[in-house]
Scaffold this active site. Structure first.
Site, PDB file in Angstrom:
ATOM      1  N   SER A  19      -1.486 -34.498  20.236  1.00  0.00           N
ATOM      2  CA  SER A  19      -1.597 -33.214  21.578  1.00  0.00           C
ATOM      3  C   SER A  19      -2.303 -34.314  23.047  1.00  0.00           C
ATOM      4  O   SER A  19      -1.571 -33.836  23.651  1.00  0.00           O
ATOM      5  CB  SER A  19      -2.483 -32.425  20.942  1.00  0.00           C
ATOM      6  OG  SER A  19      -2.810 -31.568  19.810  1.00  0.00           O
ATOM      7  N   ARG A  42      -9.597 -31.896  27.741  1.00  0.00           N
ATOM      8  CA  ARG A  42     -10.342 -31.002  26.357  1.00  0.00           C
ATOM      9  C   ARG A  42     -10.016 -29.280  26.517  1.00  0.00           C
ATOM     10  O   ARG A  42      -9.884 -29.001  25.445  1.00  0.00           O
ATOM     11  CB  ARG A  42     -11.340 -31.210  25.808  1.00  0.00           C
ATOM     12  CG  ARG A  42     -11.465 -32.186  25.437  1.00  0.00           C
ATOM     13  CD  ARG A  42     -12.661 -32.448  24.076  1.00  0.00           C
ATOM     14  NE  ARG A  42     -12.441 -34.604  23.459  1.00  0.00           N
ATOM     15  CZ  ARG A  42     -11.274 -33.731  22.698  1.00  0.00           C
ATOM     16  NH1 ARG A  42     -11.490 -33.079  22.243  1.00  0.00           N
ATOM     17  NH2 ARG A  42     -10.989 -35.276  21.521  1.00  0.00           N
ATOM     18  N   HIS A  45      -6.568 -28.866  25.867  1.00  0.00           N
ATOM     19  CA  HIS A  45      -5.903 -28.861  24.335  1.00  0.00           C
ATOM     20  C   HIS A  45      -6.895 -27.465  23.555  1.00  0.00           C
ATOM     21  O   HIS A  45      -5.981 -26.966  22.909  1.00  0.00           O
ATOM     22  CB  HIS A  45      -6.774 -29.540  24.217  1.00  0.00           C
ATOM     23  CG  HIS A  45      -6.432 -30.195  22.477  1.00  0.00           C
ATOM     24  ND1 HIS A  45      -7.673 -30.438  21.657  1.00  0.00           N
ATOM     25  CD2 HIS A  45      -5.915 -30.615  21.888  1.00  0.00           C
ATOM     26  CE1 HIS A  45      -7.452 -30.312  20.394  1.00  0.00           C
ATOM     27  NE2 HIS A  45      -6.223 -30.444  20.789  1.00  0.00           N
TER      28      HIS A  45
END
Length: 216
Positions: A19, A42, A45
């Site tokens: 990812s 992050r 994500h």
């Protein structure tokens, strides 16, 4: 005729890494503030939203200040149980820190009702009385940010960090802008986007950076 859908063959333990490879590829030559890259990635994500590459705002030296505060045993105070549950408490505990959320406390609910304010406001006031180094992770309540702003401006509070990422429409944008007018260290998602999951993921990104763990 139905279209053939091809799936990537990725082992379960490699999904997160893959990812982040995709996120890095799609960011391309997008310039991020040095030292903030993992936090931005992050957030992307967690949300699958690349707008965070543009709307995350960082005060000067905030990442280093936040990591140092964690190493010195800072606690994290959230405005939702969801954010609290999403933070890696084991990683934080290595440095003597804990995660608190007072939003469901009976005394907080009673005082909020009596005063005609939100529980988030009273929660922030309760946290300020802890006499601890505090990181505030706000992902839901703009009223929490407004109260933090007031306490900082009045000299009642000196937070180690304010993570201001509430999501929504009413006073969300304005509350974030107020935080960026203070001298407090901040990480703010400018605009309407954010959420408890984003608040938690920023905390976790800081913890991973300290531990040199999962630094994709």
């Amino acid at each position: 005729m139905k279209e053939t859908i091809e799936l990537e063959n990725v082992r379960p333990m490699d999904i997160e890494g893959r990812s982040f490879e995709i996120i890095t590829e799609e960011l391309g030559d997008k310039e991020l503030i040095p030292g903030t890259e993992l936090i931005v990635k992050r957030c992307i994500h967690t949300s699958a939203d690349f707008d965070y590459a543009d709307n995350l705002c960082f005060s000067e030296g905030v990442v280093e200040k936040a990591m140092e505060a964690i190493k010195e045993g800072a606690v994290i105070v959230t405005d939702t149980q969801m954010a609290r549950s999403g933070i890696n408490k084991k990683a934080l505990a290595r440095y003597g820190g804990e995660v608190f959320c007072f939003i469901s406390d009976e005394d907080v609910a009673a005082e909020a009702k009596e005063r005609g304010v939100t529980r988030a406001v009273v929660s922030m006031e309760k946290a300020a009385k802890m006499n601890k180094k505090i990181i505030f992770a706000i992902g839901n309540a703009p009223t929490a940010l407004v109260r933090l702003y007031e306490m900082v401006q009045n000299g009642e509070l000196d937070p180690a960090l304010i993570i201001g990422v509430p999501v929504g429409f009413v006073n969300v944008v304005q509350s974030k802008e107020l935080i960026m007018q203070t001298d407090a260290p901040y990480i703010v998602a400018r605009g309407r986007k954010g959420g408890s999951n984003v608040a938690a993921c920023i905390c976790n990104a800081l913890l991973y950076m300290i531990n040199n763990d999962r630094g994709y």
